[in-house]
Structures are given as C-alpha cells and as structure tokens.
Design a protein around this motif. Structure first.
Motif, PDB file in Angstrom:
ATOM      1  N   SER A 179      -1.717   1.685   5.244  1.00 16.55           N
ATOM      2  CA  SER A 179      -3.157   1.550   5.454  1.00 16.55           C
ATOM      3  C   SER A 179      -3.412   0.500   6.529  1.00 16.55           C
ATOM      4  N   ASP A 181      -6.665  -0.707   7.546  1.00 21.34           N
ATOM      5  CA  ASP A 181      -8.055  -1.156   7.509  1.00 21.34           C
ATOM      6  C   ASP A 181      -8.076  -2.674   7.637  1.00 21.34           C
ATOM      7  N   ALA A 187      -4.697  -4.480   2.669  1.00 18.69           N
ATOM      8  CA  ALA A 187      -4.149  -3.351   3.423  1.00 18.69           C
ATOM      9  C   ALA A 187      -2.709  -3.624   3.848  1.00 18.69           C
ATOM     10  N   LYS A 231      -1.335   5.541  12.441  1.00 16.86           N
ATOM     11  CA  LYS A 231      -0.627   4.486  11.738  1.00 16.86           C
ATOM     12  C   LYS A 231       0.360   3.819  12.695  1.00 16.86           C
TER      13      LYS A 231
END
Length: 406
Positions: A179, A181, A187, A231
């Motif tokens: 993740s 964020d 995250a 990512k």
C-alpha cells in the motif's frame, strides 16, 4: 522563505535529518533541491566530454515567445473560469519549467529553490528511467521479458514476485501486497522507507534491511497479470533485475546508456539504501535541461544530436502503451490511459506519454506537437491527481499554440 540561509541558519529556518522534517511542506520547497545533503547518493556521471548545447532562439525571439506562452489561457478540468499559463505555474508550485519545440528551447524559467545550475528531485520519474533501461535491454535481446523473476533472481525465494514475469514487473501488473497511501501512517510505504533508510536502525528494529531484503518478504495480493496497480516496489524489483542481468548498478547503466551519449551538462545523483543499492523507484535528482534532453531523446525515437542512442523500437513500444483494459478507473484525471515500461501513456489525440512523479514532476512528450515539456515542482501534497486538472489542459494549450506557429 529563508530556509537554511545564514552561517548558521536561525533555528526556525533549519531543516534537519534524521527526523525527516525535510520532506514536509513547506520545507519540501527547499529540500527537493538538496536531497544529497540529507541522504547518501551515487552519481549518474555525465562523463568528461563537453556537453552538447541546447538550441535557443535569438534573445528577442525567446523573450517574445515567453510573453506569448505566459498569456495563453485554458480552462482547468475542475473549473469554469479560465486560467493563464503563468498563473498555473504558481498554482502548482513550479520550481522549473522547460519546453522544447522541434528540438529548440522555446521556454525556460526557474522558481523557488531551483537555479539553472541546480538539480531537483524527480521522485517517481526515476521509475521511467529504470523502465527505459529495461525496455532497451529487452529490445536489444539482453533481457527476456517472459522470464520469471525467480529465474533471474533465485534468492527472491518465496516472495510474491518470484512467479511474476519481467514484463509484469515492468508494467506493474504484478499481484503483490503493498500500500502506497502517503496519508496512512500504517501503509507499507513507511515500512519500506524504514527498511531502505541508510541511517542506523533504531534499537529493537527487526524488519528487513534494504530495498532488496524487503522485496524478498513481499506477500501476494491478487493474481499476476490481472490489473495495473501502481506500486513502487515493482520499480525496485526491476532495478534488481536489470542490475543482475547487466552486472551493473542502475546508476552506471543510466550514465552509460543515457547521460553520457545524450551530451548531458550535469551529472545526476541517486539516493541509496544502507547497503548502497540505488532507489530505482524514486531516488534521482537531475538538472532541468538534462531532463529536457532525455525527453527529446524519446521524442526523436532514440536519437539525439545525430547519434543513435538506442533502437527506435524502444520508444515505439512505449508509445504504443500497455493493456488499457488493465488500467482501470483509479486515475480519473488521466482517463482511459495505460502504463508500460514504467511510463504513463495518455492515448489522447496527440499520442502524448509521460514520466511522472509526486509533487508535480513530469517529462511530457507530445509527438504530434513535436513538443517536450519538463516541469519540476514542490506541490504541497503527494497527489498528482490534484495537479492534473490544471497541468494537463495547460500542456495541451501550449502544444496547440506551438503547432499554430508553424
């Protein structure tokens, strides 16, 4: 704002490490031009040859073009009222802007911390350089895009990356858990940053040490090849792959295959982790003009200053874009775009594509207008979706103006 001015600077104007306040706004406006004062780096050397100068109009014509471009108007995506080009530069916290048309510089300005002799963090535009190097290796036959990661990097072990293909890594269609964020303190990006930090680990730290050690423990999420998921760990996996296949670091590859042959006027530099591994997903700082040279190299299909730097097929593949059905609707300001070899492809009427980085970094290539635009910035938030509604219509307005001058 007076950051780091004086000998020594006043306490309220001091920007420090290791507590990472240097990357918070408004300190960001200074630190984006000074990353190597906070983190260790490796050089992307330009070599010893004289730089190949860029082509400029006569001073009077250059000044006239600037006035005309500054006065251009357009309507942002999220507004009814028009905005001028110059207003958009300030609205997006621009630090440097360079526009080339048919290989000639038609606009160049510096703001904030950036001067023509300086280098600016390009954030995730680094990914596009990593992806470009990989695409060159694929086209030249040095890298098999169908190979599984574990066939090239056996020590990846049971990581979710092991069963992905090189192409899936290049296009970020891997099924890996991560993740990104920045607003979420839990995250994965922050655990990744802790692993990558070149500073001593805090007492009791038990996580991975370095980019590549982190990649070895990435778990699965979804299936490889199903969809595009932006990512950063894909970029560092790709950096590991091309380093293993070539036997060279990504910094040496960028120097040998790009900075030296394109006649760069400044060396760039790239941050490294505690083991000296360059950050292939976001660590480069470079000069504005050299990024313009890189964009022109892409526009010219791999040729610059009469020199064939890499095969035209490399750019042809990138311009064609990735699988649009896998792009999804998570980037509404881009629309029905795609992503391939770590480049963003807009599939608009001009066939534009771009390298992009948070806080407003871009190399925007418009083949129809024969335009390359480089913007470096320090926008307060790490979300290009907040900048695109102003920037993308502005780029289109300049492209159409330049085409009208023919």
């Amino acid at each position: 704002m007076g950051w780091m001015q004086g000998f020594p600077p006043p306490p309220d104007k001091l920007i420090t490490q290791p507590d990472s306040v240097y990357f918070s706004f408004p300190k960001l406006r200074w630190s984006v031009c000074h990353l190597r004062e906070f983190l260790p780096t490796e050089e992307i050397g330009r070599g010893l040859d004289a730089p190949v100068p860029l082509d400029y109009p006569e001073p009077h014509d250059f000044a006239d073009l600037r006035q005309q471009i500054d006065a251009l108007t357009f309507t942002p995506q999220n507004r009814d009222a028009e905005m001028t080009w110059e207003e958009s530069l300030h609205a997006n916290y621009t630090d440097g802007i360079l526009i080339l048309h048919r290989g000639r510089v038609v606009y160049e300005r510096y703001f904030g911390c950036l001067e023509e002799t300086g280098q600016h963090a390009i954030m995730s535009m680094t990914k596009s350089i990593t992806g470009l190097l990989a695409e060159i290796m694929v086209v030249e036959g040095a890298l098999d895009e169908t190979a599984l990661v574990r066939e090239i990097i056996p020590e990846i072990g049971d990581s979710a990356f092991a069963t992905a293909t090189v192409r899936q890594v290049m296009d970020m269609t891997t099924g890996v858990k991560y993740s990104e964020d920045y607003s979420d303190p839990t995250a994965d990006i922050w655990r990744y940053a802790a692993a990558a930090s070149p500073l001593p680990k805090p007492e009791g730290y038990e996580g991975p040490d370095g980019y590549w050690e982190y990649l070895r423990q990435v778990g699965p999420e979804g299936a490889h090849g199903d969809a595009f998921h932006y990512k950063t760990i894909n970029s560092d996996m790709l950096g590991w792959i091309i380093s293993r296949v070539s036997g060279k670091s990504v910094t040496d590859l960028a120097s040998e295959r790009l900075w030296r042959p394109m006649g760069a006027e400044q060396s760039a530099y790239q941050t490294v982790d505690g083991k000296g591994v360059p950050f292939a997903g976001g660590g480069i700082s470079a000069g504005l003009r050299d990024l313009g040279r890189l964009g022109q190299l892409m526009l010219n299909m791999g040729e610059l200053n009469g020199v064939r730097v890499f095969p035209a097929e490399v750019v042809k593949n990138i311009r064609a874009g990735g699988d649009r059905s896998k792009f999804g609707d998570r980037f509404p300001t881009i629309g029905a775009g795609s992503y391939t070899s770590q480049w963003w492809v807009f599939h608009n009427d001009h066939g534009a594509y771009a390298a992009r980085g948070v806080h407003g970094q871009t190399i925007y290539v418009d083949p129809t207008a024969e335009m390359v635009l480089v913007r470096l910035a320090s926008f307060p938030q790490a979300q290009n979706g907040l900048i695109d509604p102003t920037s993308l219509p502005a780029y289109q307005a300049v492209a159409e103006f330049l085409m009208s001058q023919d």
